[in-house]
Motif scaffolding. Structure first.
Motif, PDB file in Angstrom:
ATOM      1  N   TYR A   9       0.786  -1.227   0.009  1.00  0.00           N
ATOM      2  CA  TYR A   9       0.030  -0.083   0.016  1.00  0.00           C
ATOM      3  C   TYR A   9       0.940   1.257  -0.008  1.00  0.00           C
ATOM      4  O   TYR A   9       2.110   1.052   0.379  1.00  0.00           O
ATOM      5  CB  TYR A   9      -0.893   0.114   1.223  1.00  0.00           C
ATOM      6  N   THR A  10       0.213   2.304  -0.545  1.00  0.00           N
ATOM      7  CA  THR A  10       0.745   3.702  -0.236  1.00  0.00           C
ATOM      8  C   THR A  10       0.382   4.666   0.438  1.00  0.00           C
ATOM      9  O   THR A  10      -1.008   4.585   0.751  1.00  0.00           O
ATOM     10  CB  THR A  10       1.297   4.175  -1.519  1.00  0.00           C
ATOM     11  N   SER A  11       0.924   5.718   1.010  1.00  0.00           N
ATOM     12  CA  SER A  11       0.321   6.622   1.953  1.00  0.00           C
ATOM     13  C   SER A  11      -0.805   7.435   1.084  1.00  0.00           C
ATOM     14  O   SER A  11      -1.584   8.335   1.698  1.00  0.00           O
ATOM     15  CB  SER A  11       1.520   7.640   2.246  1.00  0.00           C
ATOM     16  N   GLU A  12      -0.567   7.440  -0.239  1.00  0.00           N
ATOM     17  CA  GLU A  12      -1.491   8.144  -1.195  1.00  0.00           C
ATOM     18  C   GLU A  12      -2.644   7.306  -1.444  1.00  0.00           C
ATOM     19  O   GLU A  12      -3.748   7.582  -2.359  1.00  0.00           O
ATOM     20  CB  GLU A  12      -0.980   8.481  -2.847  1.00  0.00           C
ATOM     21  N   HIS A  13      -2.920   6.060  -0.864  1.00  0.00           N
ATOM     22  CA  HIS A  13      -3.977   5.155  -0.887  1.00  0.00           C
ATOM     23  C   HIS A  13      -4.123   4.244  -2.182  1.00  0.00           C
ATOM     24  O   HIS A  13      -5.272   3.840  -2.445  1.00  0.00           O
ATOM     25  CB  HIS A  13      -5.196   5.980  -0.536  1.00  0.00           C
ATOM     26  N   GLU A  14      -3.114   3.899  -2.844  1.00  0.00           N
ATOM     27  CA  GLU A  14      -3.214   2.813  -3.799  1.00  0.00           C
ATOM     28  C   GLU A  14      -2.613   1.562  -3.252  1.00  0.00           C
ATOM     29  O   GLU A  14      -1.814   1.533  -2.144  1.00  0.00           O
ATOM     30  CB  GLU A  14      -2.060   3.445  -4.938  1.00  0.00           C
ATOM     31  N   TRP A  15      -2.960   0.584  -3.839  1.00  0.00           N
ATOM     32  CA  TRP A  15      -2.365  -0.623  -3.486  1.00  0.00           C
ATOM     33  C   TRP A  15      -1.798  -1.197  -4.703  1.00  0.00           C
ATOM     34  O   TRP A  15      -1.902  -0.934  -5.872  1.00  0.00           O
ATOM     35  CB  TRP A  15      -3.551  -1.682  -3.299  1.00  0.00           C
ATOM     36  N   LEU A  16      -0.907  -2.192  -4.579  1.00  0.00           N
ATOM     37  CA  LEU A  16      -0.246  -2.923  -5.637  1.00  0.00           C
ATOM     38  C   LEU A  16       0.112  -4.408  -5.216  1.00  0.00           C
ATOM     39  O   LEU A  16       0.392  -4.636  -4.050  1.00  0.00           O
ATOM     40  CB  LEU A  16       1.049  -2.168  -6.175  1.00  0.00           C
ATOM     41  N   ARG A  17      -0.148  -4.985  -6.027  1.00  0.00           N
ATOM     42  CA  ARG A  17       0.176  -6.643  -6.158  1.00  0.00           C
ATOM     43  C   ARG A  17       1.324  -6.820  -7.129  1.00  0.00           C
ATOM     44  O   ARG A  17       1.354  -6.737  -8.184  1.00  0.00           O
ATOM     45  CB  ARG A  17      -1.000  -7.522  -6.561  1.00  0.00           C
ATOM     46  N   ILE A  18       2.457  -7.450  -6.446  1.00  0.00           N
ATOM     47  CA  ILE A  18       3.728  -7.629  -7.306  1.00  0.00           C
ATOM     48  C   ILE A  18       3.616  -9.091  -7.808  1.00  0.00           C
ATOM     49  O   ILE A  18       3.282  -9.845  -6.987  1.00  0.00           O
ATOM     50  CB  ILE A  18       4.890  -7.242  -6.169  1.00  0.00           C
ATOM     51  N   GLU A  19       3.621  -9.272  -8.994  1.00  0.00           N
ATOM     52  CA  GLU A  19       3.858 -10.638  -9.401  1.00  0.00           C
ATOM     53  C   GLU A  19       5.012 -10.778 -10.543  1.00  0.00           C
ATOM     54  O   GLU A  19       4.963 -10.270 -11.586  1.00  0.00           O
ATOM     55  CB  GLU A  19       2.683 -10.760 -10.375  1.00  0.00           C
ATOM     56  N   GLY A  20       6.033 -11.201 -10.092  1.00  0.00           N
ATOM     57  CA  GLY A  20       7.463 -11.410 -10.892  1.00  0.00           C
ATOM     58  C   GLY A  20       7.670  -9.682 -11.104  1.00  0.00           C
ATOM     59  O   GLY A  20       8.067  -8.934 -10.201  1.00  0.00           O
ATOM     60  N   GLU A  21       8.172  -9.497 -12.261  1.00  0.00           N
ATOM     61  CA  GLU A  21       8.508  -8.018 -12.645  1.00  0.00           C
ATOM     62  C   GLU A  21       7.278  -6.955 -12.929  1.00  0.00           C
ATOM     63  O   GLU A  21       7.677  -6.048 -13.404  1.00  0.00           O
ATOM     64  CB  GLU A  21       9.620  -8.086 -13.949  1.00  0.00           C
ATOM     65  N   HIS A  22       6.241  -7.532 -12.881  1.00  0.00           N
ATOM     66  CA  HIS A  22       4.867  -6.887 -13.022  1.00  0.00           C
ATOM     67  C   HIS A  22       4.252  -6.155 -11.535  1.00  0.00           C
ATOM     68  O   HIS A  22       4.286  -7.049 -10.812  1.00  0.00           O
ATOM     69  CB  HIS A  22       3.827  -7.746 -13.896  1.00  0.00           C
ATOM     70  N   ALA A  23       3.489  -5.201 -11.785  1.00  0.00           N
ATOM     71  CA  ALA A  23       2.571  -4.812 -10.686  1.00  0.00           C
ATOM     72  C   ALA A  23       1.372  -4.397 -11.240  1.00  0.00           C
ATOM     73  O   ALA A  23       1.308  -3.942 -12.192  1.00  0.00           O
ATOM     74  CB  ALA A  23       3.283  -3.665  -9.662  1.00  0.00           C
ATOM     75  N   THR A  24       0.175  -4.989 -10.562  1.00  0.00           N
ATOM     76  CA  THR A  24      -1.118  -4.464 -11.004  1.00  0.00           C
ATOM     77  C   THR A  24      -1.412  -3.379  -9.707  1.00  0.00           C
ATOM     78  O   THR A  24      -1.014  -3.710  -8.644  1.00  0.00           O
ATOM     79  CB  THR A  24      -2.223  -5.631 -10.645  1.00  0.00           C
ATOM     80  N   ILE A  25      -1.958  -2.420 -10.084  1.00  0.00           N
ATOM     81  CA  ILE A  25      -2.118  -1.437  -9.102  1.00  0.00           C
ATOM     82  C   ILE A  25      -3.765  -0.853  -9.120  1.00  0.00           C
ATOM     83  O   ILE A  25      -4.400  -0.989 -10.152  1.00  0.00           O
ATOM     84  CB  ILE A  25      -1.610  -0.156  -9.916  1.00  0.00           C
ATOM     85  N   GLY A  26      -4.018  -0.583  -7.862  1.00  0.00           N
ATOM     86  CA  GLY A  26      -5.471   0.182  -7.909  1.00  0.00           C
ATOM     87  C   GLY A  26      -5.699   0.915  -6.800  1.00  0.00           C
ATOM     88  O   GLY A  26      -4.503   1.496  -6.079  1.00  0.00           O
TER      89      GLY A  26
END
Length: 124
Positions: A9-26
């Motif tokens: 998570y970030t302090s700007e309220h985004e989340w990320l899922r790390i999958e290998g060299e890729h990240a999904t962001i929401g």
């Protein structure tokens, strides 16, 4: 508020899922609730380079327009095109159908684990 423990998570309220060299962001459920009914989403384009901690899009709700910040530096490889027709899924299912974009990660920005993000949202 239940936070998926496998996400960052970030302090700007985004989340990320790390999958290998890729990240999904929401955006987090906390952010989606604060925004209210999301009616429009402006996302970075596929092929665009985004930089950690800098704005890369916007979320427009019935209450306001908010900048979307990238939690990573890298190239956008996919965007959630379904959000053009159903931007409300960001609020109803932020950690699954409401994902925003995917990035080939070059550098990870500042992130928090679920416990630290929960502390942040309680304090703020």
């Amino acid at each position: 508020m239940t936070l998926p423990p496998d996400l960052l998570y970030t302090s700007e309220h985004e989340w990320l899922r790390i999958e290998g060299e890729h990240a999904t962001i929401g955006v987090t459920a906390f952010a989606a609730e604060a925004l209210g009914d999301i009616v429009y989403v402006a996302l970075p384009a596929v092929g665009q380079t985004v930089a950690a901690g800098t704005p890369c899009g916007e979320l427009e709700s019935t209450k306001s327009v908010s900048d979307l910040y990238s939690p990573v530096t890298g190239e956008v490889i996919e965007v959630n095109d379904d959000l053009a027709a159903t931007p409300e899924s960001i609020g109803t299912d932020p950690y699954a159908q409401g994902w925003l974009f995917r990035v080939r990660v070059e550098e990870l920005g500042e992130t928090l684990d679920a416990a630290a993000y929960a502390d942040l949202t309680r304090a703020g």
